[in-house]
Design a protein around this motif. Structure first.
Motif, PDB file in Angstrom:
ATOM      1  N   GLY A  32       0.781  -1.226   0.000  1.00 49.46           N
ATOM      2  CA  GLY A  32       0.000   0.000   0.000  1.00 49.46           C
ATOM      3  C   GLY A  32       0.812   1.275   0.000  1.00 49.46           C
ATOM      4  N   ALA A  33       2.119   1.187   0.203  1.00 52.99           N
ATOM      5  CA  ALA A  33       2.957   2.389   0.216  1.00 52.99           C
ATOM      6  C   ALA A  33       3.209   2.855  -1.214  1.00 52.99           C
ATOM      7  CB  ALA A  33       4.284   2.107   0.912  1.00 52.99           C
ATOM      8  N   PRO A  34       3.202   4.150  -1.449  1.00 54.79           N
ATOM      9  CA  PRO A  34       3.445   4.642  -2.814  1.00 54.79           C
ATOM     10  C   PRO A  34       4.894   4.431  -3.236  1.00 54.79           C
ATOM     11  CG  PRO A  34       3.369   6.476  -1.274  1.00 54.79           C
ATOM     12  CD  PRO A  34       2.990   5.248  -0.492  1.00 54.79           C
ATOM     13  N   GLU A  35       5.082   4.116  -4.502  1.00 56.38           N
ATOM     14  CA  GLU A  35       6.435   4.008  -5.048  1.00 56.38           C
ATOM     15  C   GLU A  35       7.022   5.391  -5.326  1.00 56.38           C
ATOM     16  OE1 GLU A  35       8.325   1.184  -5.828  1.00 56.38           O
ATOM     17  OE2 GLU A  35       6.829   0.164  -4.595  1.00 56.38           O
ATOM     18  N   VAL A  36       6.143   6.320  -5.663  1.00 55.76           N
ATOM     19  CA  VAL A  36       6.569   7.670  -6.043  1.00 55.76           C
ATOM     20  C   VAL A  36       5.724   8.679  -5.280  1.00 55.76           C
ATOM     21  CG1 VAL A  36       6.797   9.329  -7.938  1.00 55.76           C
ATOM     22  CG2 VAL A  36       7.237   6.891  -8.350  1.00 55.76           C
ATOM     23  N   VAL A  37       6.378   9.675  -4.691  1.00 50.48           N
ATOM     24  CA  VAL A  37       5.680  10.791  -4.054  1.00 50.48           C
ATOM     25  C   VAL A  37       6.202  12.081  -4.671  1.00 50.48           C
ATOM     26  CG1 VAL A  37       5.236  12.060  -1.925  1.00 50.48           C
ATOM     27  CG2 VAL A  37       5.313   9.560  -1.889  1.00 50.48           C
ATOM     28  N   LEU A  38       5.289  12.893  -5.164  1.00 48.75           N
ATOM     29  CA  LEU A  38       5.633  14.194  -5.733  1.00 48.75           C
ATOM     30  C   LEU A  38       5.113  15.272  -4.798  1.00 48.75           C
ATOM     31  CD1 LEU A  38       4.588  13.507  -9.443  1.00 48.75           C
ATOM     32  CD2 LEU A  38       6.858  13.235  -8.415  1.00 48.75           C
ATOM     33  N   VAL A  39       6.022  16.062  -4.250  1.00 48.80           N
ATOM     34  CA  VAL A  39       5.653  17.155  -3.351  1.00 48.80           C
ATOM     35  C   VAL A  39       5.633  18.443  -4.158  1.00 48.80           C
ATOM     36  CG1 VAL A  39       6.295  18.463  -1.302  1.00 48.80           C
ATOM     37  CG2 VAL A  39       6.666  15.987  -1.366  1.00 48.80           C
ATOM     38  N   THR A  40       4.509  19.155  -4.106  1.00 52.67           N
ATOM     39  CA  THR A  40       4.394  20.392  -4.864  1.00 52.67           C
ATOM     40  C   THR A  40       3.671  21.440  -4.035  1.00 52.67           C
ATOM     41  OG1 THR A  40       3.825  21.296  -7.037  1.00 52.67           O
ATOM     42  CG2 THR A  40       2.187  19.871  -5.999  1.00 52.67           C
ATOM     43  N   GLY A  41       3.511  22.608  -4.612  1.00 53.13           N
ATOM     44  CA  GLY A  41       2.864  23.723  -3.935  1.00 53.13           C
ATOM     45  C   GLY A  41       3.322  25.022  -4.550  1.00 53.13           C
ATOM     46  N   ASP A  42       2.668  26.100  -4.186  1.00 52.65           N
ATOM     47  CA  ASP A  42       3.073  27.409  -4.687  1.00 52.65           C
ATOM     48  C   ASP A  42       4.465  27.757  -4.175  1.00 52.65           C
ATOM     49  OD1 ASP A  42       0.653  27.771  -5.983  1.00 52.65           O
ATOM     50  OD2 ASP A  42      -0.281  28.756  -4.252  1.00 52.65           O
ATOM     51  N   PRO A  43       5.198  28.630  -4.882  1.00 53.56           N
ATOM     52  CA  PRO A  43       6.478  29.103  -4.341  1.00 53.56           C
ATOM     53  C   PRO A  43       6.276  29.703  -2.950  1.00 53.56           C
ATOM     54  CG  PRO A  43       6.240  29.776  -6.633  1.00 53.56           C
ATOM     55  CD  PRO A  43       4.919  29.190  -6.224  1.00 53.56           C
ATOM     56  N   GLY A  44       7.102  29.261  -2.010  1.00 53.91           N
ATOM     57  CA  GLY A  44       6.968  29.742  -0.646  1.00 53.91           C
ATOM     58  C   GLY A  44       6.046  28.919   0.215  1.00 53.91           C
ATOM     59  N   SER A  45       5.537  27.805  -0.312  1.00 54.45           N
ATOM     60  CA  SER A  45       4.613  26.972   0.462  1.00 54.45           C
ATOM     61  C   SER A  45       5.323  26.083   1.471  1.00 54.45           C
ATOM     62  CB  SER A  45       3.766  26.104  -0.473  1.00 54.45           C
ATOM     63  OG  SER A  45       4.598  25.257  -1.256  1.00 54.45           O
ATOM     64  N   GLY A  46       6.648  26.002   1.396  1.00 59.42           N
ATOM     65  CA  GLY A  46       7.395  25.206   2.362  1.00 59.42           C
ATOM     66  C   GLY A  46       7.803  23.836   1.864  1.00 59.42           C
ATOM     67  N   ARG A  47       7.865  23.659   0.538  1.00 63.95           N
ATOM     68  CA  ARG A  47       8.252  22.350  -0.011  1.00 63.95           C
ATOM     69  C   ARG A  47       9.651  21.951   0.450  1.00 63.95           C
ATOM     70  NH1 ARG A  47       6.785  24.545  -5.747  1.00 63.95           N
ATOM     71  NH2 ARG A  47       9.021  24.863  -5.678  1.00 63.95           N
ATOM     72  N   SER A  48      10.600  22.865   0.259  1.00 70.83           N
ATOM     73  CA  SER A  48      11.989  22.542   0.612  1.00 70.83           C
ATOM     74  C   SER A  48      12.132  22.288   2.105  1.00 70.83           C
ATOM     75  CB  SER A  48      12.922  23.679   0.183  1.00 70.83           C
ATOM     76  OG  SER A  48      12.907  23.849  -1.218  1.00 70.83           O
ATOM     77  N   ARG A  49      11.426  23.066   2.900  1.00 71.55           N
ATOM     78  CA  ARG A  49      11.512  22.888   4.355  1.00 71.55           C
ATOM     79  C   ARG A  49      10.931  21.540   4.765  1.00 71.55           C
ATOM     80  NH1 ARG A  49      13.018  26.676   7.785  1.00 71.55           N
ATOM     81  NH2 ARG A  49      12.628  26.415  10.015  1.00 71.55           N
ATOM     82  N   LEU A  50       9.844  21.137   4.120  1.00 70.54           N
ATOM     83  CA  LEU A  50       9.251  19.834   4.422  1.00 70.54           C
ATOM     84  C   LEU A  50      10.241  18.716   4.124  1.00 70.54           C
ATOM     85  CD1 LEU A  50       6.843  17.944   5.078  1.00 70.54           C
ATOM     86  CD2 LEU A  50       6.220  18.113   2.652  1.00 70.54           C
ATOM     87  N   LEU A  51      10.861  18.758   2.947  1.00 74.24           N
ATOM     88  CA  LEU A  51      11.813  17.710   2.594  1.00 74.24           C
ATOM     89  C   LEU A  51      13.011  17.707   3.531  1.00 74.24           C
ATOM     90  CD1 LEU A  51      10.232  16.930   0.071  1.00 74.24           C
ATOM     91  CD2 LEU A  51      12.378  16.965  -1.198  1.00 74.24           C
ATOM     92  N   THR A  52      13.495  18.897   3.874  1.00 74.46           N
ATOM     93  CA  THR A  52      14.648  18.970   4.776  1.00 74.46           C
ATOM     94  C   THR A  52      14.315  18.360   6.132  1.00 74.46           C
ATOM     95  OG1 THR A  52      15.447  20.976   3.674  1.00 74.46           O
ATOM     96  CG2 THR A  52      16.298  20.521   5.878  1.00 74.46           C
ATOM     97  N   GLY A  53      13.155  18.725   6.674  1.00 69.28           N
ATOM     98  CA  GLY A  53      12.759  18.179   7.966  1.00 69.28           C
ATOM     99  C   GLY A  53      12.556  16.679   7.921  1.00 69.28           C
TER     100      GLY A  53
END
Length: 614
Positions: A32-53
Motif C-alpha cells: 500500500g505504500a506509494p512508489e513515487v511521491v511528488l511534493v508540490t505547492g506554490d512558491p513559498g509553500s514550504g516544499r523545501s523545508r518539508l523535505l529537509t525536515g
C-alpha cells in the motif's frame, strides 16, 4: 492533523503532519505504500523545508538529536542504516542531473540511451532517491529546465524497476508527471490543497515568528496563506517595528510594498535596488561591488545613495554570501525574485540589456585578451543576462567571450538561441560544435582557444588571433571523410608529408601497399604528386630528434617532452577531439599530423618550435 495535546510538531517544520505521514509511509515501503511521491505547492509553500525536515528523520546522525517519543509516531519514518540518496537539482541541467544519478547508482553507461536501458533493467535491491529543488534546475531561467528534468529524469526514474522516488516539483511539472505515470504509482502531495494544507500549523508559525512584534498572528496567517509571506512579514516587522496597526500582507508583493511604506520610501526604489539580484541567474549571488552599478543601470539613474542608505529597506529580502572581498548578496527566496521580475513586466528585457552594457563596461580596453581580466560574475552570468536582454548574438561574435564565459551557461544559452531559430555567427557555430567537449572537460581558456583555432580551420574559417601562448598553431586542415589512419612520412627530397588511409575499395593490401593512400605536404597541405611508394617512414632516430613523444587515446592525445634517457617526461600539449581520432603522428620537424572523422590536419607544436630555437 497531529493532536498537539498529545504530540509535539516537528521542531524544524512546525506542522505538516499529514504530509510527513505520507512521506514516512513512502520511506517504510511495504503493501500500500506509494512508489513515487511528488511534493508540490506554490512558491513559498514550504516544499523545501518539508523535505529537509523529513530527511533529518531519515539521516541517523540527525535522527538521534530528536526526541522521537514526543513526535506523532505516524509521522516518523522507520530507522535505517542509511538515508535515501539525495540529489539537489539547483543549477544543474537535466543531463547533468541524470548523469549524477547514474554515477551514484553505479550504472555502466557511456551514452544517454544506454543509461535509460540500464535504468529499465530489474534491480537486485530497491533504492530510494530524493530529488529536491527541481524548480531551481538549470543555469539559465529562460531554458525552463524544470520541464526537462521532469521528462528526462523524473519520469524514467519513476518508471524504473526497484527505484522508489520522492521529488519536490513545481505544480505544472507535478501535474504533468501524474498524467504520464500509470495510475496508482504516484501520490501527489500539494501543500496548498486539502488534505495536505495545514492552516493550524501556519497559525502556530505566525504566532512564533511575530512574537513581541505587536501584530495579530491569527490575522496574519489567515491573510498570508503561505509560510513564506509569514516569514517575510516577520522579517520586515523585525527590521522596522510598526508604529501602529499594520495591515496583514496577503502576498510577497504586499510585504515589499508595506515594508517600503514603513521605511518612508517609494516601493519602486526598493524594487529597483532588488532588480539586479532578481535578474541574476538561478541561485546566483551578486558581488557587492557590482550591485550599485547594476541597480543604477536598471533604473537609468544613480542608485548608489539609495543603496548606501537602504540597509533597513533591503534587510528583510536579502542574505549575505561569502566573506570580506568575496562578499556577495542574493535574494532570500526565489519567490521574491519572481515578484520583482513580474512587476517589471516587459521592461525586464530592457533591464537585462542595460545590465549587459554595465557589465561590459567593467572590462578593460583591449582585444580578446581583455576577457582574461573579467570578474567571475561577468564570466558566469553574462550569457544569461545577454540572452534575456536579446543581445547574446552580438556577443557571440567576440572570440574572447566564447573562450572565457562559463561554458555550461554559455552552451545552454546558445542552444536556446538555436532552438528559437536564431542564426549564429560562423565562429559561434564552430564553438557550438565543440561545446560538449568544453563542458565535459576541465579545459582552461588557453586550451579552449587552441581547440577552437583548430576547429575554425577545419570549418574553412579564418583563424582568429588568440595570442602567443597556444600549445600549437594549425598549419592547415583538409576534409577527408572516412579517413581511417594517418602517419608521418618523408619525401625523396627530404621534406615531411602526411599520409592518410582513405575510404573505398582501394585499401592497402599485401600485394599493393600504396592503394588507398593520399599524401599531403605536412607544412602546406598541398597534395603531393609523389607516388606513395617513394615515401618512407621516419626512422627512430629521426623521430627522437624532435625531443617529443605521443600518447593517443580514442578522442585525445598528449605530447610529452623526452628526458635525457628517452623516457616521457613533462607534458607539453594535450589535444581533445569532439570526434573519435583516426590517428596521429609526429614528423621529424615537430609537426603533429592528425586524422579524425572530418579529415586531416597538421599542427605546428609550440614546444617543437621552442626546441628548434634552442
Amino acid at each position: 492533523m497531529t493532536d498537539l495535546t498529545t504530540y509535539q510538531p516537528h521542531p524544524f517544520i512546525g506542522g505538516r503532519a499529514a504530509a510527513l505521514r505520507e512521506l514516512a509511509g513512502w520511506r517504510a515501503g511495504g503493501a500500500g505504500a506509494p512508489e513515487v511521491v511528488l511534493v508540490t505547492g506554490d512558491p513559498g509553500s514550504g516544499r523545501s523545508r518539508l523535505l529537509t525536515g523529513f530527511l533529518m528523520l531519515c539521516e541517523p546522525s540527525y535522527r538521534e538529536q530528536f526526541d522521537l517519543a514526543a513526535l506523532d509516531p505516524t509521522t516518523v519514518p522507520p530507522a535505517g542504516p542509511t538515508a535515501p540518496m539525495v540529489f539537489d537539482a539547483t543549477g544543474l541541467s537535466a543531463v547533468q542531473l541524470l548523469w549524477a544519478v547514474a554515477d551514484e547508482l553505479g550504472l555502466a553507461a557511456e551514452r544517454t540511451e544506454e543509461l535509460y536501458r540500464s535504468l529499465a533493467e530489474p534491480r537486485a535491491e530497491a533504492v530510494s532517491l530524493v530529488v529536491a529543488d527541481v524548480d531551481r534546475a538549470g543555469v539559465l531561467r529562460a531554458t525552463e529546465e524544470a520541464a526537462r528534468v521532469a521528462a528526462e529524469v523524473l519520469r524514467p526514474l519513476a518508471l524504473a524497476p526497484g527505484v522508489r522516488l520522492l521529488a519536490e516539483v513545481p505544480r505544472a511539472q507535478a501535474q504533468w508527471l501524474m498524467g504520464e505515470l500509470p495510475a496508482g504509482l504516484a501520490v501527489l502531495v500539494d501543500l496548498d490543497r486539502a488534505p495536505w494544507a495545514d492552516e493550524e500549523a501556519l497559525a502556530l508559525q505566525s504566532e512564533f515568528a511575530t512574537a513581541g512584534l505587536g501584530v495579530d498572528p491569527v490575522g496574519l496567517a489567515r491573510q498570508a496563506r503561505s509560510p513564506l509571506v509569514v516569514q517575510l512579514a516577520a522579517r520586515s516587522l523585525g527590521a522596522v517595528p510598526p508604529g501602529g496597526p499594520v495591515p496583514p500582507p496577503g502576498s510577497v508583493g504586499d510585504v515589499l510594498d508595506l515594508h517600503a511604506e514603513r521605511c518612508g520610501m517609494n516601493e519602486l526604489t526598493l524594487r529597483r535596488l532588488l532588480a539586479p539580484l532578481a535578474l541574476t541567474g538561478p541561485g546566483g549571488a551578486l558581488p557587492f561591488g557590482l550591485w550599485g552599478r547594476l541597480a543604477s543601470a536598471v533604473a537609468g539613474k544613480d542608485m548608489s545613495p539609495a543603496l548606501a542608505d537602504g540597509q533597513l529597506l533591503l534587510l528583510p529580502f536579502i542574505e549575505l554570501v561569502g566573506e570580506d572581498e568575496e562578499s556577495a548578496v542574493r535574494i532570500v527566496h526565489p519567490a521574491v525574485a519572481d515578484e520583482v521580475r513580474e512587476r517589471f513586466g516587459s521592461a525586464v528585457r530592457e533591464a537585462q540589456r542595460r545590465m549587459v552594457q554595465a557589465l561590459l563596461a567593467t572590462l578593460p580596453e583591449g582585444g580578446a585578451d581583455r576577457w582574461e581580466a573579467a570578474a567571475p560574475y561577468v564570466r558566469e552570468q553574462l550569457a544569461g543576462h545577454a540572452l534575456d536582454g536579446g543581445v547574446l548574438p552580438e556577443l557571440l561574435a567576440d572570440p574572447g567571450f566564447l573562450l572565457h564565459a562559463d561554458q555550461v551557461s554559455l552552451r545552454a544559452a546558445v542552444e536556446h538561441l538555436v532552438a528559437a531559430g536564431t542564426e549564429l555567427p560562423a565562429q559561434a557555430r564552430t564553438w557550438l560544435r565543440l561545446a560538449p567537449l568544453f563542458t565535459r572537460n576541465e579545459a582552461g581558456p588557453d586550451l579552449r582557444a587552441a581547440l577552437l583555432e583548430h576547429a575554425l580551420r577545419q570549418d574553412g574559417l579564418p583563424a582568429t588571433e588568440f595570442g602567443p601562448d597556444l600549445p600549437w598553431r594549425t598549419l592547415w586542415a583538409r576534409p577527408l571523410p572516412g579517413v581511417t589512419a594517418v602517419t608521418a612520412a618523408l619525401t625523396p627530397e627530404g621534406t615531411t608529408a602526411l599520409v592518410a588511409v582513405v575510404p573505398g575499395t582501394g585499401a592497402p593490401t599485401a600485394e599493393d601497399a600504396t592503394a588507398g593512400l593520399a599524401a599531403f605536404d605536412a607544412l602546406t597541405g598541398a597534395p603531393l604528386p609523389t607516388a606513395p611508394d617513394t615515401l618512407t617512414r621516419p626512422s627512430g632516430e629521426q623521430r627522437a630528434s624532435t625531443g617529443l613523444a605521443l600518447s593517443i587515446g580514442g578522442d585525445y592525445l598528449r605530447v610529452w617532452r623526452l628526458d635525457g634517457d628517452g623516457a616521457a617526461g613533462e607534458q607539453v600539449a594535450a589535444f581533445l577531439s569532439a570526434e573519435p581520432l583516426a590517428g596521429a603522428d609526429l614528423t621529424p620537424d615537430g609537426v603533429l599530423v592528425l586524422a579524425d572523422t572530418r579529415g586531416v590536419s597538421a599542427l605546428r607544436l609550440t614546444a617543437a618550435t621552442a626546441a628548434t630555437e634552442r
